[in-house]
Design a protein around this motif. Structure first.
Motif, PDB file in Angstrom:
ATOM      1  N   PRO A 185       1.203  -1.184  -0.109  1.00 25.97           N
ATOM      2  CA  PRO A 185      -0.187  -0.165  -0.018  1.00 25.97           C
ATOM      3  C   PRO A 185       0.746   1.515   0.121  1.00 25.97           C
ATOM      4  O   PRO A 185       0.399   2.225  -0.832  1.00 25.97           O
ATOM      5  CB  PRO A 185      -0.955  -0.631   1.726  1.00 25.97           C
ATOM      6  N   HIS A 186       1.830   1.288   0.941  1.00 21.76           N
ATOM      7  CA  HIS A 186       2.653   2.215   0.392  1.00 21.76           C
ATOM      8  C   HIS A 186       3.298   2.244  -0.991  1.00 21.76           C
ATOM      9  O   HIS A 186       2.875   3.465  -1.036  1.00 21.76           O
ATOM     10  CB  HIS A 186       4.075   2.170   1.668  1.00 21.76           C
ATOM     11  N   ARG A 253      -6.175   5.545  10.726  1.00 19.12           N
ATOM     12  CA  ARG A 253      -6.064   6.740  10.583  1.00 19.12           C
ATOM     13  C   ARG A 253      -5.830   6.251   9.137  1.00 19.12           C
ATOM     14  O   ARG A 253      -6.281   6.485   7.983  1.00 19.12           O
ATOM     15  CB  ARG A 253      -4.839   7.767  10.884  1.00 19.12           C
ATOM     16  N   PHE A 254      -4.769   4.974   8.456  1.00 17.07           N
ATOM     17  CA  PHE A 254      -4.355   4.753   8.167  1.00 17.07           C
ATOM     18  C   PHE A 254      -5.530   4.062   6.697  1.00 17.07           C
ATOM     19  O   PHE A 254      -5.440   3.985   5.576  1.00 17.07           O
ATOM     20  CB  PHE A 254      -3.628   3.485   7.889  1.00 17.07           C
ATOM     21  N   PRO A 272      -1.272  11.687  -0.134  1.00 20.14           N
ATOM     22  CA  PRO A 272      -1.490  11.922   1.193  1.00 20.14           C
ATOM     23  C   PRO A 272      -1.504  10.661   1.662  1.00 20.14           C
ATOM     24  O   PRO A 272      -1.283  10.082   2.927  1.00 20.14           O
ATOM     25  CB  PRO A 272      -2.782  12.145   1.546  1.00 20.14           C
ATOM     26  N   VAL A 273      -2.151   8.768   1.135  1.00 19.06           N
ATOM     27  CA  VAL A 273      -1.737   7.685   1.625  1.00 19.06           C
ATOM     28  C   VAL A 273      -0.350   7.118   1.780  1.00 19.06           C
ATOM     29  O   VAL A 273      -0.124   6.439   2.534  1.00 19.06           O
ATOM     30  CB  VAL A 273      -2.557   6.822   0.376  1.00 19.06           C
ATOM     31  N   PHE A 274       0.777   8.373   0.813  1.00 14.26           N
ATOM     32  CA  PHE A 274       1.825   7.490   0.271  1.00 14.26           C
ATOM     33  C   PHE A 274       2.413   8.541   1.888  1.00 14.26           C
ATOM     34  O   PHE A 274       3.875   7.855   2.423  1.00 14.26           O
ATOM     35  CB  PHE A 274       2.297   7.611  -0.585  1.00 14.26           C
ATOM     36  N   GLY A 275       2.176   9.815   1.893  1.00 17.81           N
ATOM     37  CA  GLY A 275       3.307  10.438   3.557  1.00 17.81           C
ATOM     38  C   GLY A 275       2.585   9.473   4.504  1.00 17.81           C
ATOM     39  O   GLY A 275       3.363   9.264   5.023  1.00 17.81           O
ATOM     40  N   TYR A 276       1.320   9.356   4.706  1.00 23.59           N
ATOM     41  CA  TYR A 276       0.716   8.730   6.052  1.00 23.59           C
ATOM     42  C   TYR A 276       1.655   7.375   5.910  1.00 23.59           C
ATOM     43  O   TYR A 276       1.482   7.643   7.205  1.00 23.59           O
ATOM     44  CB  TYR A 276      -0.395   8.716   6.537  1.00 23.59           C
ATOM     45  N   LEU A 281       4.512   3.568   9.790  1.00 25.17           N
ATOM     46  CA  LEU A 281       5.781   2.872  10.541  1.00 25.17           C
ATOM     47  C   LEU A 281       6.274   3.456  11.088  1.00 25.17           C
ATOM     48  O   LEU A 281       7.149   2.892  12.037  1.00 25.17           O
ATOM     49  CB  LEU A 281       6.740   2.459   8.763  1.00 25.17           C
ATOM     50  N   PHE A 282       7.292   4.649  11.102  1.00 25.81           N
ATOM     51  CA  PHE A 282       8.077   5.214  12.108  1.00 25.81           C
ATOM     52  C   PHE A 282       6.994   5.381  13.424  1.00 25.81           C
ATOM     53  O   PHE A 282       8.312   5.059  14.557  1.00 25.81           O
ATOM     54  CB  PHE A 282       8.236   6.570  11.712  1.00 25.81           C
TER      55      PHE A 282
END
Length: 299
Positions: A185-186, A253-254, A272-276, A281-282
């Motif tokens: 998904p990332h 949230r994801f 926004p999905v990519f950034g989140y 993960l962090f």
């Protein structure tokens, strides 16, 4: 036009640094360090923590540099990557490969000196998996490239764990699974945003081969699977309530962002999905580490 104006500037340290993909390597190193922390109830020996982290980072940087060399033609066709050092001519392929070789040799030497042969072997295997198997073959062969090749990117916390214990244990495999399921998904969210670039470069990414709607559905399905997998550290007793709260909050949230991308069919919502996903993960691995030491403190 003068001859001087046609001469490409000499490469600087920033060009070599860019070859290593420093932001990616930073996240790799962080997850590897969390793997080290979770592998022991006490403190990680300083030589293992510093040497292991440095060695893993150096080999990851070498793999990234090889990726730059192999993908230099593709990078030149894509808006996101065409300003990289190789497409612009700031560096030649031979320079990048020599740099990668030096990083790899130094990283392996540090790992052998500060950790153990298993960690060094697995780290080298992850380099082969990313720089050779994924970049040279899978990326160009199948739309499932990032799923299969994601195994190499999921290795860092396992490497960190083995650096401390010298063995592959269940906890290490669970950390590996978290990143393995997180990767599709990332990356597919970014692929949606850059699908025209991938089509121009003739790379069979999922949005190119199966369409944007199908890719949005896959992102949502993998995010649901990721949410379930993220509960396993609590369900297996590896982590406690603090981690559970973080995993649920971050995961919801994801899920909301992935669900919004699917429901609205608006591909502007992919970034926004990519950034989140990076924040997720962090945050997830930070929660694992904090929970681990809080439980140890209260025990």
């Amino acid at each position: 036009m003068s001859l001087h104006s046609l001469t490409v500037a000499r490469p600087g340290w920033r060009d070599y640094l860019e070859l290593t993909k420093p932001k990616v390597v930073a996240l790799i190193t962080f997850t590897a360090m969390v793997g080290m922390f979770l592998a022991t109830p006490g403190m990680v020996p300083w030589d293992v923590l510093l040497g292991g982290s440095a060695g893993i980072a150096l080999v990851a940087g070498a793999a990234a540099a090889i990726n730059h060399v192999v993908d230099r033609r593709i990078d030149g066709l894509m808006l996101r990557t065409r300003q990289r050092p190789l497409p612009t001519g700031q560096l030649y392929g031979a320079q990048a490969l020599a740099f990668a070789g030096g990083l790899c040799a130094l990283g392996m030497a540090v790992l052998l000196a500060c950790t153990n042969p298993l960690t060094a072997a697995l780290t080298f295997a992850s380099l082969i998996g990313y720089a050779v198997i994924y970049t040279m073959f899978l990326k160009r062969a199948t739309p499932q490239n990032i799923v299969i090749g994601g195994a190499a990117g999921a290795a860092p916390p396992l490497l960190g764990w083995t650096a401390v214990t010298g063995t592959v244990e269940e906890g290490a495999l669970l950390l590996f699974l978290l990143i393995f399921v997180w990767t599709p998904p990332h990356f597919w969210a970014l692929a949606i945003h850059r699908h025209q670039d991938y089509a121009r470069a003739e790379i069979p990414m999922l949005p190119v081969t199966h369409g944007l709607a199908f890719t949005r559905l896959q992102i949502l399905l993998y995010t649901i699977i990721l949410f379930i997998v993220s509960l396993l550290p609590f369900l297996t007793g590896m982590s406690g309530v603090l981690y559970l709260a973080g995993a649920v909050g971050l995961g919801l949230r994801f899920l909301w962002l992935a669900g919004r991308l699917y429901a609205r069919a608006d591909d502007r919502l992919a970034m926004p999905v990519f950034g989140y996903s990076i924040v997720y993960l962090f945050g997830l691995f930070s929660a694992l580490m904090l929970d681990h030491y809080l439980r140890g403190f209260l025990a």
